[in-house]
Design an enzyme around this catalytic site. Structure first.
Site, PDB file in Angstrom:
ATOM      1  N   LEU A  35       0.826  -1.212   0.000  1.00  0.00           N
ATOM      2  CA  LEU A  35       0.000   0.000   0.000  1.00  0.00           C
ATOM      3  C   LEU A  35       0.860   1.260   0.000  1.00  0.00           C
ATOM      4  O   LEU A  35       2.031   1.225   0.408  1.00  0.00           O
ATOM      5  CB  LEU A  35      -0.866   0.021   1.266  1.00  0.00           C
ATOM      6  CG  LEU A  35      -1.979  -1.028   1.374  1.00  0.00           C
ATOM      7  CD1 LEU A  35      -2.531  -1.056   2.802  1.00  0.00           C
ATOM      8  CD2 LEU A  35      -3.097  -0.723   0.363  1.00  0.00           C
ATOM      9  N   SER A  36       0.251   2.361  -0.398  1.00  0.00           N
ATOM     10  CA  SER A  36       0.916   3.650  -0.265  1.00  0.00           C
ATOM     11  C   SER A  36       1.200   3.893   1.226  1.00  0.00           C
ATOM     12  O   SER A  36       0.324   3.678   2.067  1.00  0.00           O
ATOM     13  CB  SER A  36      -0.012   4.746  -0.816  1.00  0.00           C
ATOM     14  OG  SER A  36       0.564   6.011  -0.629  1.00  0.00           O
ATOM     15  N   GLY A  37       2.415   4.269   1.544  1.00  0.00           N
ATOM     16  CA  GLY A  37       2.779   4.514   2.939  1.00  0.00           C
ATOM     17  C   GLY A  37       3.226   3.270   3.691  1.00  0.00           C
ATOM     18  O   GLY A  37       3.577   3.342   4.873  1.00  0.00           O
ATOM     19  N   SER A  38       3.241   2.130   2.996  1.00  0.00           N
ATOM     20  CA  SER A  38       3.656   0.889   3.687  1.00  0.00           C
ATOM     21  C   SER A  38       5.160   0.883   3.947  1.00  0.00           C
ATOM     22  O   SER A  38       5.636   0.223   4.876  1.00  0.00           O
ATOM     23  CB  SER A  38       3.244  -0.353   2.880  1.00  0.00           C
ATOM     24  OG  SER A  38       3.834  -0.331   1.591  1.00  0.00           O
ATOM     25  N   GLY A  39       5.924   1.597   3.112  1.00  0.00           N
ATOM     26  CA  GLY A  39       7.375   1.673   3.331  1.00  0.00           C
ATOM     27  C   GLY A  39       8.224   1.216   2.150  1.00  0.00           C
ATOM     28  O   GLY A  39       9.424   1.025   2.303  1.00  0.00           O
ATOM     29  N   LYS A  40       7.630   1.099   0.974  1.00  0.00           N
ATOM     30  CA  LYS A  40       8.380   0.624  -0.205  1.00  0.00           C
ATOM     31  C   LYS A  40       9.588   1.522  -0.506  1.00  0.00           C
ATOM     32  O   LYS A  40      10.697   1.027  -0.701  1.00  0.00           O
ATOM     33  CB  LYS A  40       7.460   0.555  -1.438  1.00  0.00           C
ATOM     34  CG  LYS A  40       6.238  -0.322  -1.272  1.00  0.00           C
ATOM     35  CD  LYS A  40       5.357  -0.315  -2.505  1.00  0.00           C
ATOM     36  CE  LYS A  40       4.812   1.027  -2.895  1.00  0.00           C
ATOM     37  NZ  LYS A  40       3.860   1.634  -1.927  1.00  0.00           N
ATOM     38  N   SER A  41       9.352   2.838  -0.564  1.00  0.00           N
ATOM     39  CA  SER A  41      10.449   3.766  -0.899  1.00  0.00           C
ATOM     40  C   SER A  41      11.492   3.777   0.209  1.00  0.00           C
ATOM     41  O   SER A  41      12.702   3.736  -0.069  1.00  0.00           O
ATOM     42  CB  SER A  41       9.916   5.193  -1.076  1.00  0.00           C
ATOM     43  OG  SER A  41       8.967   5.233  -2.080  1.00  0.00           O
ATOM     44  N   SER A 108       1.862  -1.595  -7.350  1.00  0.00           N
ATOM     45  CA  SER A 108       1.566  -2.785  -8.170  1.00  0.00           C
ATOM     46  C   SER A 108       0.458  -3.608  -7.518  1.00  0.00           C
ATOM     47  O   SER A 108       0.695  -4.721  -7.048  1.00  0.00           O
ATOM     48  CB  SER A 108       2.828  -3.620  -8.434  1.00  0.00           C
ATOM     49  OG  SER A 108       3.661  -3.765  -7.312  1.00  0.00           O
TER      50      SER A 108
HETATM   51  N1  PPS Z   1      -5.087   7.074  -6.960  1.00  0.00           N
HETATM   52  C1  PPS Z   1      -3.896   6.770  -6.435  1.00  0.00           C
HETATM   53  N2  PPS Z   1      -3.685   5.538  -5.907  1.00  0.00           N
HETATM   54  C2  PPS Z   1      -2.473   5.235  -5.408  1.00  0.00           C
HETATM   55  N3  PPS Z   1      -1.412   6.086  -5.376  1.00  0.00           N
HETATM   56  C3  PPS Z   1      -1.575   7.329  -5.902  1.00  0.00           C
HETATM   57  C4  PPS Z   1      -2.828   7.715  -6.436  1.00  0.00           C
HETATM   58  N4  PPS Z   1      -2.692   8.998  -6.868  1.00  0.00           N
HETATM   59  C5  PPS Z   1      -1.433   9.388  -6.613  1.00  0.00           C
HETATM   60  N5  PPS Z   1      -0.750   8.377  -6.016  1.00  0.00           N
HETATM   61  C6  PPS Z   1       0.695   8.482  -5.712  1.00  0.00           C
HETATM   62  O1  PPS Z   1       1.331   7.658  -6.696  1.00  0.00           O
HETATM   63  C7  PPS Z   1       2.139   6.657  -6.097  1.00  0.00           C
HETATM   64  C8  PPS Z   1       1.783   5.247  -6.629  1.00  0.00           C
HETATM   65  O2  PPS Z   1       2.279   5.093  -7.912  1.00  0.00           O
HETATM   66  P1  PPS Z   1       2.578   3.631  -8.446  1.00  0.00           P
HETATM   67  O3  PPS Z   1       3.161   3.810  -9.801  1.00  0.00           O
HETATM   68  O4  PPS Z   1       3.381   2.899  -7.446  1.00  0.00           O
HETATM   69  O5  PPS Z   1       1.122   2.997  -8.523  1.00  0.00           O
HETATM   70  S1  PPS Z   1       0.643   1.678  -9.281  1.00  0.00           S
HETATM   71  O6  PPS Z   1       1.639   0.623  -9.026  1.00  0.00           O
HETATM   72  O7  PPS Z   1       0.552   1.968 -10.704  1.00  0.00           O
HETATM   73  O8  PPS Z   1      -0.678   1.366  -8.706  1.00  0.00           O
HETATM   74  C9  PPS Z   1       1.846   6.661  -4.621  1.00  0.00           C
HETATM   75  O9  PPS Z   1       3.141   6.589  -4.050  1.00  0.00           O
HETATM   76  P2  PPS Z   1       3.498   5.660  -2.805  1.00  0.00           P
HETATM   77  O10 PPS Z   1       2.855   6.364  -1.659  1.00  0.00           O
HETATM   78  O11 PPS Z   1       4.998   5.749  -2.762  1.00  0.00           O
HETATM   79  O12 PPS Z   1       3.013   4.273  -3.015  1.00  0.00           O
HETATM   80  C10 PPS Z   1       1.141   7.976  -4.368  1.00  0.00           C
HETATM   81  O13 PPS Z   1       2.077   8.921  -3.885  1.00  0.00           O
HETATM   82  N1  ADP Z   2       9.668  -0.203   9.539  1.00  0.00           N
HETATM   83  C1  ADP Z   2       9.398   0.751   8.657  1.00  0.00           C
HETATM   84  N2  ADP Z   2       9.648   0.533   7.349  1.00  0.00           N
HETATM   85  C2  ADP Z   2       9.379   1.499   6.427  1.00  0.00           C
HETATM   86  N3  ADP Z   2       8.857   2.705   6.704  1.00  0.00           N
HETATM   87  C3  ADP Z   2       8.589   2.971   7.995  1.00  0.00           C
HETATM   88  C4  ADP Z   2       8.829   2.004   9.018  1.00  0.00           C
HETATM   89  N4  ADP Z   2       8.469   2.543  10.198  1.00  0.00           N
HETATM   90  C5  ADP Z   2       8.014   3.782   9.925  1.00  0.00           C
HETATM   91  N5  ADP Z   2       8.082   4.056   8.593  1.00  0.00           N
HETATM   92  C6  ADP Z   2       7.679   5.330   7.959  1.00  0.00           C
HETATM   93  O1  ADP Z   2       6.567   5.058   7.091  1.00  0.00           O
HETATM   94  C7  ADP Z   2       6.602   5.911   5.946  1.00  0.00           C
HETATM   95  C8  ADP Z   2       6.617   5.036   4.703  1.00  0.00           C
HETATM   96  O2  ADP Z   2       6.563   5.870   3.573  1.00  0.00           O
HETATM   97  P1  ADP Z   2       7.119   5.444   2.151  1.00  0.00           P
HETATM   98  O3  ADP Z   2       8.434   4.770   2.286  1.00  0.00           O
HETATM   99  O4  ADP Z   2       7.029   6.659   1.266  1.00  0.00           O
HETATM  100  O5  ADP Z   2       6.041   4.343   1.714  1.00  0.00           O
HETATM  101  P2  ADP Z   2       5.597   3.920   0.241  1.00  0.00           P
HETATM  102  O6  ADP Z   2       6.789   4.106  -0.666  1.00  0.00           O
HETATM  103  O7  ADP Z   2       5.182   2.487   0.374  1.00  0.00           O
HETATM  104  O8  ADP Z   2       4.459   4.827  -0.123  1.00  0.00           O
HETATM  105  C9  ADP Z   2       7.864   6.762   6.074  1.00  0.00           C
HETATM  106  O9  ADP Z   2       7.507   8.005   6.626  1.00  0.00           O
HETATM  107  C10 ADP Z   2       8.721   5.954   7.047  1.00  0.00           C
HETATM  108  O10 ADP Z   2       9.622   6.757   7.783  1.00  0.00           O
END
Ligand code: PPS
Ligand code: ADP
Length: 199
Positions: A35-41, A108
């Site tokens: 998920l977005s915010g799960s920690g991929k980056s 993804s």
């Molecule tokens: N509608 C919607 N749903 C999900 N995410 C959104 C959306 N709009 C913008 N964002 C931002 O785009 C990042 C996800 O892009 P991705 O290329 O990883 O998405 S995907 O794999 O094609 O589903 C995602 O980044 P991450 O938070 O790093 O996952 C968001 O910052």
């Molecule tokens: N164990 C952990 N692994 C990854 N991120 C963490 C963890 N604990 C806290 N975080 C925080 O969660 C957020 C994850 O954001 P991000 O890496 O941008 O996620 P994503 O790329 O999946 O959207 C960051 O603010 C990061 O500092």
């Protein structure tokens, strides 16, 4: 008539094996999904630094960055997400051919797209890493303020809210980012790669 009719493959003078030998390490893809915010980056970048310090050539392909350039024509419809993942898979395959370790950080969200990614890259060179974190925790983190926007109806197709996330059936590795620290998650991946003698 196929638009690819007159395209003929040209073999490279230098093979993937040649490049790996010169680099002194294997090449493969670590495909982070979650998920977005799960920690991929966060995890892929921390791991990239660790690999770099070990002189293992690597490159992070990250959703937000790739969507600024190569995939700037794509949005977040199911069709566009599928095309996003297809292009990234092809790019990843080129990096692997270049002898580079690739870390991809894309939501993804669809099983079928990740299955196709594995087919494109080649199953022996594709490692699926499930970055597992409960939606509630991702929402609490909300590092980019996108969940609050989605809850307010400003992003109708946001993953986990208005658009599905299909969890991996059998990921090669799962990291629990709500339970493990960032360094502990990186260690888990390093140990896995060492166990498989990939690094
Ligand atoms: N509608 C919607 N749903 C999900 N995410 C959104 C959306 N709009 C913008 N964002 C931002 O785009 C990042 C996800 O892009 P991705 O290329 O990883 O998405 S995907 O794999 O094609 O589903 C995602 O980044 P991450 O938070 O790093 O996952 C968001 O910052
Ligand atoms: N164990 C952990 N692994 C990854 N991120 C963490 C963890 N604990 C806290 N975080 C925080 O969660 C957020 C994850 O954001 P991000 O890496 O941008 O996620 P994503 O790329 O999946 O959207 C960051 O603010 C990061 O500092």
């Amino acid at each position: 008539m196929s638009i690819q009719q007159n395209i003929i493959w040209h073999d490279s003078a230098i093979t993937k094996e040649d490049r790996r030998r010169q680099n002194g390490h294997h090449s493969f893809v670590l495909w982070f999904t979650g998920l977005s915010g799960s920690g991929k980056s966060t995890i892929s970048n921390a791991l990239a630094k660790e690999l770099y310090d070990r002189r293992i050539g690597n490159y992070v392909l990250d959703g937000d960055n790739i969507r600024n350039g190569l995939n700037k024509d794509l949005g977040f419809s199911d069709k566009d997400r599928t095309e996003n993942i297809r292009r990234i898979s092809e790019v990843s395959k080129l990096f692997v051919d270049n002898g580079t370790v690739v870390l991809t950080a894309f939501i993804s969200p669809f099983l079928e797209d990740r299955k196709k990614a594995k087919e494109i890259v080649g199953e022996d060179e594709f490692i699926e890493v499930f970055v597992n974190c409960p939606l509630e925790e991702c929402e609490k983190r909300d590092p980019k303020g996108l969940y609050i926007k989605a809850r307010n109806g400003e992003i109708p197709d946001f993953t986990g809210i208005g658009s599905p996330y299909e969890e991996p059936d059998q990921p090669d590795l799962t990291i629990e980012t709500s339970e493990q620290s960032i360094p502990a998650c990186v260690d888990t991946i390093i140990e896995y790669l060492e166990r498989r003698q990939l690094i």
